[in-house]
Design a protein around this motif. Sequence first.
Motif, PDB file in Angstrom:
ATOM      1  N   PRO A   1       0.822  -1.214   0.000  1.00 42.68           N
ATOM      2  CA  PRO A   1       0.000   0.000   0.000  1.00 42.68           C
ATOM      3  C   PRO A   1       0.861   1.270   0.000  1.00 42.68           C
ATOM      4  O   PRO A   1       1.995   1.248   0.466  1.00 42.68           O
ATOM      5  N   TRP A   2       0.290   2.341  -0.552  1.00 39.93           N
ATOM      6  CA  TRP A   2       0.951   3.642  -0.481  1.00 39.93           C
ATOM      7  C   TRP A   2      -0.105   4.729  -0.380  1.00 39.93           C
ATOM      8  O   TRP A   2      -1.228   4.572  -0.833  1.00 39.93           O
ATOM      9  N   LEU A   3       0.270   5.826   0.245  1.00 45.53           N
ATOM     10  CA  LEU A   3      -0.632   6.959   0.449  1.00 45.53           C
ATOM     11  C   LEU A   3      -0.412   8.021  -0.616  1.00 45.53           C
ATOM     12  O   LEU A   3       0.671   8.122  -1.191  1.00 45.53           O
ATOM     13  N   ALA A   4      -1.422   8.832  -0.831  1.00 46.88           N
ATOM     14  CA  ALA A   4      -1.327   9.965  -1.749  1.00 46.88           C
ATOM     15  C   ALA A   4      -0.971  11.213  -0.951  1.00 46.88           C
ATOM     16  O   ALA A   4      -1.571  11.489   0.075  1.00 46.88           O
TER      17      ALA A   4
ATOM     18  N   ALA B   1      -2.914   6.813  -4.687  1.00 46.44           N
ATOM     19  CA  ALA B   1      -2.781   5.963  -3.512  1.00 46.44           C
ATOM     20  C   ALA B   1      -3.331   4.576  -3.813  1.00 46.44           C
ATOM     21  O   ALA B   1      -4.146   4.390  -4.716  1.00 46.44           O
ATOM     22  N   HIS B   2      -2.873   3.622  -3.037  1.00 41.69           N
ATOM     23  CA  HIS B   2      -3.362   2.249  -3.115  1.00 41.69           C
ATOM     24  C   HIS B   2      -3.417   1.720  -1.691  1.00 41.69           C
ATOM     25  O   HIS B   2      -2.396   1.437  -1.080  1.00 41.69           O
ATOM     26  N   ILE B   3      -4.631   1.641  -1.164  1.00 42.65           N
ATOM     27  CA  ILE B   3      -4.819   1.239   0.224  1.00 42.65           C
ATOM     28  C   ILE B   3      -5.965   0.240   0.302  1.00 42.65           C
ATOM     29  O   ILE B   3      -7.082   0.530  -0.154  1.00 42.65           O
ATOM     30  N   GLY B   4      -5.697  -0.917   0.860  1.00 48.30           N
ATOM     31  CA  GLY B   4      -6.745  -1.918   1.025  1.00 48.30           C
ATOM     32  C   GLY B   4      -7.399  -2.331  -0.276  1.00 48.30           C
ATOM     33  O   GLY B   4      -8.592  -2.623  -0.301  1.00 48.30           O
ATOM     34  N   GLY B   5      -6.638  -2.335  -1.354  1.00 53.19           N
ATOM     35  CA  GLY B   5      -7.187  -2.686  -2.658  1.00 53.19           C
ATOM     36  C   GLY B   5      -7.859  -1.532  -3.380  1.00 53.19           C
ATOM     37  O   GLY B   5      -8.154  -1.621  -4.559  1.00 53.19           O
ATOM     38  N   HIS B   6      -8.092  -0.438  -2.675  1.00 56.63           N
ATOM     39  CA  HIS B   6      -8.679   0.758  -3.294  1.00 56.63           C
ATOM     40  C   HIS B   6      -7.557   1.596  -3.895  1.00 56.63           C
ATOM     41  O   HIS B   6      -6.504   1.762  -3.290  1.00 56.63           O
ATOM     42  N   ARG B   7      -7.805   2.128  -5.066  1.00 56.53           N
ATOM     43  CA  ARG B   7      -6.890   3.071  -5.707  1.00 56.53           C
ATOM     44  C   ARG B   7      -7.637   4.365  -5.912  1.00 56.53           C
ATOM     45  O   ARG B   7      -8.806   4.358  -6.271  1.00 56.53           O
TER      46      ARG B   7
ATOM     47  N   GLU C   1     -10.879   3.503  -7.873  1.00 55.57           N
ATOM     48  CA  GLU C   1     -11.112   2.137  -8.323  1.00 55.57           C
ATOM     49  C   GLU C   1     -11.269   1.268  -7.084  1.00 55.57           C
ATOM     50  O   GLU C   1     -10.341   1.176  -6.281  1.00 55.57           O
ATOM     51  N   PRO C   2     -12.415   0.633  -6.907  1.00 60.37           N
ATOM     52  CA  PRO C   2     -12.587  -0.264  -5.759  1.00 60.37           C
ATOM     53  C   PRO C   2     -11.756  -1.533  -5.946  1.00 60.37           C
ATOM     54  O   PRO C   2     -11.275  -1.803  -7.055  1.00 60.37           O
TER      55      PRO C   2
ATOM     56  N   ARG D   1      -8.368  -7.792 -11.447  1.00 59.18           N
ATOM     57  CA  ARG D   1      -7.361  -6.789 -11.799  1.00 59.18           C
ATOM     58  C   ARG D   1      -6.081  -7.008 -10.988  1.00 59.18           C
ATOM     59  O   ARG D   1      -4.972  -6.919 -11.524  1.00 59.18           O
ATOM     60  N   ALA D   2      -6.237  -7.323  -9.713  1.00 56.33           N
ATOM     61  CA  ALA D   2      -5.069  -7.555  -8.857  1.00 56.33           C
ATOM     62  C   ALA D   2      -4.233  -8.724  -9.381  1.00 56.33           C
ATOM     63  O   ALA D   2      -2.999  -8.642  -9.423  1.00 56.33           O
ATOM     64  N   LEU D   3      -4.891  -9.794  -9.801  1.00 50.44           N
ATOM     65  CA  LEU D   3      -4.164 -10.944 -10.343  1.00 50.44           C
ATOM     66  C   LEU D   3      -3.468 -10.584 -11.650  1.00 50.44           C
ATOM     67  O   LEU D   3      -2.303 -10.926 -11.858  1.00 50.44           O
ATOM     68  N   ALA D   4      -4.159  -9.863 -12.523  1.00 50.38           N
ATOM     69  CA  ALA D   4      -3.540  -9.439 -13.784  1.00 50.38           C
ATOM     70  C   ALA D   4      -2.317  -8.563 -13.524  1.00 50.38           C
ATOM     71  O   ALA D   4      -1.303  -8.671 -14.216  1.00 50.38           O
ATOM     72  N   GLU D   5      -2.392  -7.720 -12.510  1.00 49.80           N
ATOM     73  CA  GLU D   5      -1.252  -6.855 -12.185  1.00 49.80           C
ATOM     74  C   GLU D   5      -0.088  -7.650 -11.613  1.00 49.80           C
ATOM     75  O   GLU D   5       1.073  -7.334 -11.878  1.00 49.80           O
ATOM     76  N   ILE D   6      -0.384  -8.686 -10.831  1.00 54.66           N
ATOM     77  CA  ILE D   6       0.689  -9.549 -10.323  1.00 54.66           C
ATOM     78  C   ILE D   6       1.423 -10.176 -11.497  1.00 54.66           C
ATOM     79  O   ILE D   6       2.651 -10.213 -11.540  1.00 54.66           O
ATOM     80  N   VAL D   7       0.662 -10.653 -12.470  1.00 55.26           N
ATOM     81  CA  VAL D   7       1.258 -11.273 -13.651  1.00 55.26           C
ATOM     82  C   VAL D   7       2.026 -10.230 -14.461  1.00 55.26           C
ATOM     83  O   VAL D   7       3.191 -10.445 -14.820  1.00 55.26           O
TER      84      VAL D   7
END
Length: 125
Positions: free
Chosen positions: A2-5, A12-18, A43-44, A49-55
């Motif tokens: 996670p990172w804050l804005a 930001a990306h927190i708890g899967g939310h962007r 983006e909730p 999407r998370a799996l595609a980004e891991i790949v």
Amino acid sequence: EPWLAAGPSASAHIGGHRYKVVPNLTDYMNRSDDGHPPIVDHEPPDPARALAEIVMTGIRLREGIDIAECVSAAEEFGRAAALLAEIESVRAQGWASADSQRLTLNERGLPLADHVASCLMSALQ
């Protein structure tokens, strides 16, 4: 991770939310009553999407992607078999190492990272 804005145009990306903060400084200074700056894009959480980004990001790293982690996540979408088939296709093309635990691109595959990522992500759809 996670990172804050912090600041205008920050994301930001927190708890899967962007989310993204407004880019204009004046708008940024007009904070809401709770003290947060206005958000222009949100983006909730989205497991696909998370799996595609891991790949997509993992295939570009020296350590590659954990095959078991990705296949396990792909099972949720009924796409594990397609992903495994695509992983085997990548190996058959000679673009990846022979490690059975992780998919890592070799010297031949590195210049094709975008293509390999696209093929793997297509298998997830």
